[in-house]
Each structure stands twice: as C-alpha cells, then as structure tokens.
Design a protein around this motif. Structure first.
Motif, PDB file in Angstrom:
ATOM      1  N   VAL A   1       4.386  -4.375  -6.751  1.00 51.76           N
ATOM      2  CA  VAL A   1       3.089  -3.537  -6.645  1.00 51.76           C
ATOM      3  C   VAL A   1       2.018  -3.965  -7.273  1.00 51.76           C
ATOM      4  O   VAL A   1       0.933  -3.338  -7.352  1.00 51.76           O
TER       5      VAL A   1
ATOM      6  N   THR B   1       0.955  -1.632   0.139  1.00 54.32           N
ATOM      7  CA  THR B   1      -0.290  -0.297  -0.045  1.00 54.32           C
ATOM      8  C   THR B   1       0.784   1.176  -0.291  1.00 54.32           C
ATOM      9  O   THR B   1       2.113   1.113   0.358  1.00 54.32           O
TER      10      THR B   1
ATOM     11  N   GLY C   1      -1.219   3.256  -6.246  1.00 47.41           N
ATOM     12  CA  GLY C   1      -0.044   2.428  -7.125  1.00 47.41           C
ATOM     13  C   GLY C   1      -0.038   2.077  -8.280  1.00 47.41           C
ATOM     14  O   GLY C   1       1.171   2.197  -8.785  1.00 47.41           O
TER      15      GLY C   1
ATOM     16  N   ASN D   1      -0.516  -3.386  -5.025  1.00 46.64           N
ATOM     17  CA  ASN D   1      -0.965  -2.457  -4.165  1.00 46.64           C
ATOM     18  C   ASN D   1      -1.942  -1.880  -4.377  1.00 46.64           C
ATOM     19  O   ASN D   1      -2.975  -1.357  -5.412  1.00 46.64           O
TER      20      ASN D   1
END
Length: 506
Positions: A342, A299, A409, A345
C-alpha cells in the motif's frame, strides 16, 4: 480515484461533512487542495455520504423512535433538528450559528440510524451499525440566531474560520502550536471593505503552516477558478515537484508519468509479466517469487466507476472488490508469505480498509480507537477486526508503506499492525488519519479540517508523524531514480523472502 491510463488520483471522499462526506477519506493524488467548485464540493459530500453507509438503511421507525427534536453534537459543531417532515442541520461556533445547505436525504445518510445514549436526553446518531457514532444532547429549542439570514462581513467570516479551527482542529500540538496566536495577530488586517480574494489569501496562507493532507479550503462556484489553496508538497511529492522544475514540465504530467512507471514496474519487474489487474485497475496481484504472493491495493475506494451525480455506495465498492480479493487469496493458498503493498495508497473508505485487514486475521482483534476533539464525556470508539469466511491468508504478511500512504491507507496499516502475523516494511506513512470534517462557511466557501484522533490499542497517536516501519525499506529512493526505485525495492524484498533461503519469521 485512479485513472487506468494516467494514474492520476482524485478525491475518494472520506470526509465528515455538514452532512458529511462521511467515513471515506480522499484518495490523494498529491498535496494540492483547493480549486473545486461549490457544486463539486456538494457532489463529493454526497459521494461520501452514500459510500460511507454500508447497506442497512434507516427506516422511518428508526428515525422516529424518540429522536424528534433539536440535538447538539458533542464535538463536530452540529445542531441537528429532526421532525416528522425531515432533518435540518446547522453549524454552531462561538462566532455564530448558520444553516447547512444539505437536504434531508443527505442528512439521513449520516444520521439515519439512532441508538439510545446513557440517558433519555442523549442519543447516538450514525450512518449504519458499526460505523462512526456521533453523540448528541437534546436541546429545548434551536438557538434563535441560527436561522437569521444576513450578509456576513469579512471580520465575521474571519471569526467563524478561526473559531472552527479553535474548537475542532485536532493537531495543533503536533503541527503548529502557535497557529491560533498568529491568527489572532492577523485579525487586525481584516477590514470591513476587505474583498474576497484578500480574505481567501489570508486564510490560505494561514493553513499552509499546518501542512496537513486533510486540510483544504475551497471557494464557491463564482470564484472557484481563481481562488485556490495548495499545501506545500513534502517527501516523495516534493521530489517529483523538483523533477518537474528541473525539466520544465507541469508537475501533474510528471506525477502521471511516475504513476505509470510505478504500475509498469509492478507488472513487469515485480510480477515478471504474469500479474493480474482488477477492481477498476485499483488492485494488482500475482506471485513475486516462488511461494511469495504479492497484492497491491492502490486506493480504499474507486473500485466502481462513478460520476459526480451518481457515486458508488460503499456496498457497491465492496461488491466490486471482494471477488477480486477472493480470486487472489484463493490463488495465494500455495504461498508461504504475502507482500501487501500500500506504498501508493491514497485513501478512501475506512470500512474497506477494515474489510481488507480482516482477510489476514484468524481471530477477533481490537484494531484501533477514535474520538473527536471537543467530544466531552464520549468514550473512544473501538473498531475490532473479525475473521471472515471468505478466502484469507493467515501466514506472514509484510505490509509496505511510504509517505504517500495516507488516510484510509494508514488506517489499514494501523489495523494490520494489531495482528501478530504482520510486519510493516518501508518508510513512515503520511500522518493524516482523521476523517475530514467539512465545514461550509457562511459565504459559500468550504473548509476541511482533521478533528479526530486515531490511536492503536496501546494508546499511541501517529497523526502528523505517521506510522513508522518495523523494517525499514527505501521504497521510492532519492531524486536520482524516482521512476524505478519502487520496483527495485519490492523485487529485493520478494527475493529476500523467497523460501527456503530466507524463511520469514515475523
């Protein structure tokens, strides 16, 4: 934010409120939307307000320097009143004007810094230097109807809802070009005696066709348990929903199990039991192969445990994240290549995304621009990455994304793609870049919508379609093996980058 046990994400605000849940974006667990109470909405708003403001706080001198009076924003639909006693905010649409419930303290978190505009009657208000700026024009007085306290009929609420989207929603061409026409056709269904449930259902049904991760509808406290809006799941989340239906299990239980498998796969399969975890379980790192570094950031916030009453500020979030990045990137000094993952994310703060991206640039790089729908004669704001004096990595970087990569993200990915040493690997991101403009409706409900455009330095806007990878990689696989596909994909990527067999040349 990510639970260290279950992996369930809850919103890390990244919203532009009335007094906005400011630049941070929600970390999304899935595509579900409503159900939060009005109290929780205000709490999330304040979380974002506090978190979006990286330290410098406005002084009374800052606030007083030419800023007293009534101001109308360009875009955003705000009327801001600044007096020696404090600040007030109203929302203005073609269908009416009404007050915002935010306090002066909350408003100062968003508008506490002022900068002169191109003329004496134009000013820029922002939360802190370098953050999103909002341009305002001075008015002689607040419009007379803005402080008239009255009950709003169902038809008037419909008109405010429709006008809010007509004036501010940024993505009709990409998501649903006929949305406003269909709303107009629905107006005849709204009757003077229409109850709240029927009106909420009409709004929720209309929003589903947008399929926008940054569009939400929340009921007030009294109805929050029964009136909810949930967008249609797509991609990976649709796959998980099908898995839940096939096994007769609650979908959130299946999502938590999938998230645990994701995390365990990183630690056991990708990092072979020698990984490190930090920043409140949000960062995982280690070596995936000889001289192949691996960094996973789940995150863009949530690095500090907060509560609804006292959310961490952006400064606190960065203070928790930076030492973890220092440790990891120092250890990566022996690496030839780095995988920045990511793929899961869920978003958070743009400022965190930029701080992370700056670990990978050796010189200043213009990263992206943004501007708001309806912000007439306001030039796009450009955000530039600056090299950092903290531990960095300037070798080849492979940033891994998926359709779960969303919001901040995606902003991280957009910024990284401006760097010559970065290659995007995986599948396209979700396509929800804009801050969430949070609009309280006059009856206590709250609607969130995306009102901004983010573009790369070539002017390309990836809203709704997502950032496509430069090197495709099936990150989460198909519905036959969703639990272990990620670890296998990253393991294969790491092995392909292992020197000297496959020296990367981005």
């Amino acid at each position: 934010m990510m639970s260290p046990v279950g992996g369930q994400a809850t919103p890390t605000p990244r919203e532009v409120y009335s007094a906005r849940s400011a630049s941070p974006r929600p970390a999304r667990a899935d595509v579900s939307g409503g159900g939060a109470s009005r109290g929780k909405v205000i709490s999330l708003v304040l979380v974002g307000l506090l978190a979006a403001c990286a330290a410098p706080r406005a002084t009374s001198k800052d606030l007083a320097s030419g800023g007293y009076g009534v101001w109308r924003s360009r875009g955003y639909g705000w009327l801001l009143t600044v007096t020696p006693e404090g600040m007030r905010l109203h929302h203005e649409t073609a269908a009416g004007c009404y007050p915002d419930p935010s306090s002066t303290a909350e408003l100062k978190e968003l508008f506490g810094t002022q900068e002169p505009g191109p003329s004496a009657d134009v000013r820029d208000f922002l939360s802190a230097p370098g953050e999103t700026r909002y341009r305002f024009d001075r008015l002689a007085t607040l419009p007379a109807d803005c402080d008239v306290h009255r009950a709003w009929s169902a038809l008037e609420l419909f008109d405010v809802f429709r006008a809010t989207f007509a004036e501010h929603y940024a993505s009709f061409p990409q998501r649903d070009p006929d949305w406003l026409a269909r709303m107009d056709a629905q107006r005849s269904r709204v009757t003077p005696d229409m109850d709240g449930r029927a009106l909420f259902t009409l709004f929720a049904d209309a929003l589903r066709s947008l399929n926008d991760a940054h569009v939400e509808l929340l009921a007030d406290d009294a109805a929050s348990g029964t009136l909810t809006y949930e967008a249609r799941p797509t991609g990976t989340f649709a796959m998980l929903e099908q898995a839940a239906l096939a096994t007769g299990r609650p979908k959130r239980e299946v999502q938590r199990e999938w998230m645990r498998a994701y995390r365990d796969g990183i630690l056991q399969t990708v990092l072979r039991g020698e990984g490190h975890v930090g920043a409140n379980q949000r960062v995982l790192w280690g070596f995936a192969a000889p001289r192949v570094a691996y960094l996973n950031v789940l995150t863009m916030g949530g690095f500090v445990t907060g509560t609804e009453e006292a959310a961490p500020t952006l400064a606190q979030e960065l203070a928790a994240l930076e030492p973890v990045l220092d440790e990891a990137l120092t250890a990566f000094s022996t690496a030839d290549v780095l995988i920045l993952d990511v793929s899961n994310n869920r978003g958070g703060h743009d400022a965190v995304a930029r701080a992370l991206a700056e670990r990978f640039t050796a010189q200043p790089r213009r990263a992206y621009t943004k501007w708001a729908t309806g912000a007439k004669d306001v030039p796009p704001q450009t955000f530039t990455l600056q090299p950092t004096s903290r531990p960095s990595f300037h070798g080849p970087v492979y940033v891994v994304t998926s359709d779960v990569t969303v919001s901040a993200g995606e902003v991280l990915t957009l910024a990284l793609r401006a760097l010559p040493n970065v290659v995007q690997v995986g599948t396209a991101t979700r396509g929800a870049f804009s801050d969430m403009l949070v609009k309280p409706l006059p009856n206590g409900w709250t609607v969130h919508l995306s009102n901004e455009h983010y573009t790369d330095m070539k002017g390309q806007d990836f809203e709704a379609r997502g950032l496509p990878p430069q090197r495709p990689l099936d990150v989460f696989g198909d519905d036959q093996a969703p639990w272990h596909a990620h670890a296998r994909a990253i393991r294969a990527l790491a092995d392909s980058l292992r020197p000297p067999e496959a020296k990367p040349t981005p």
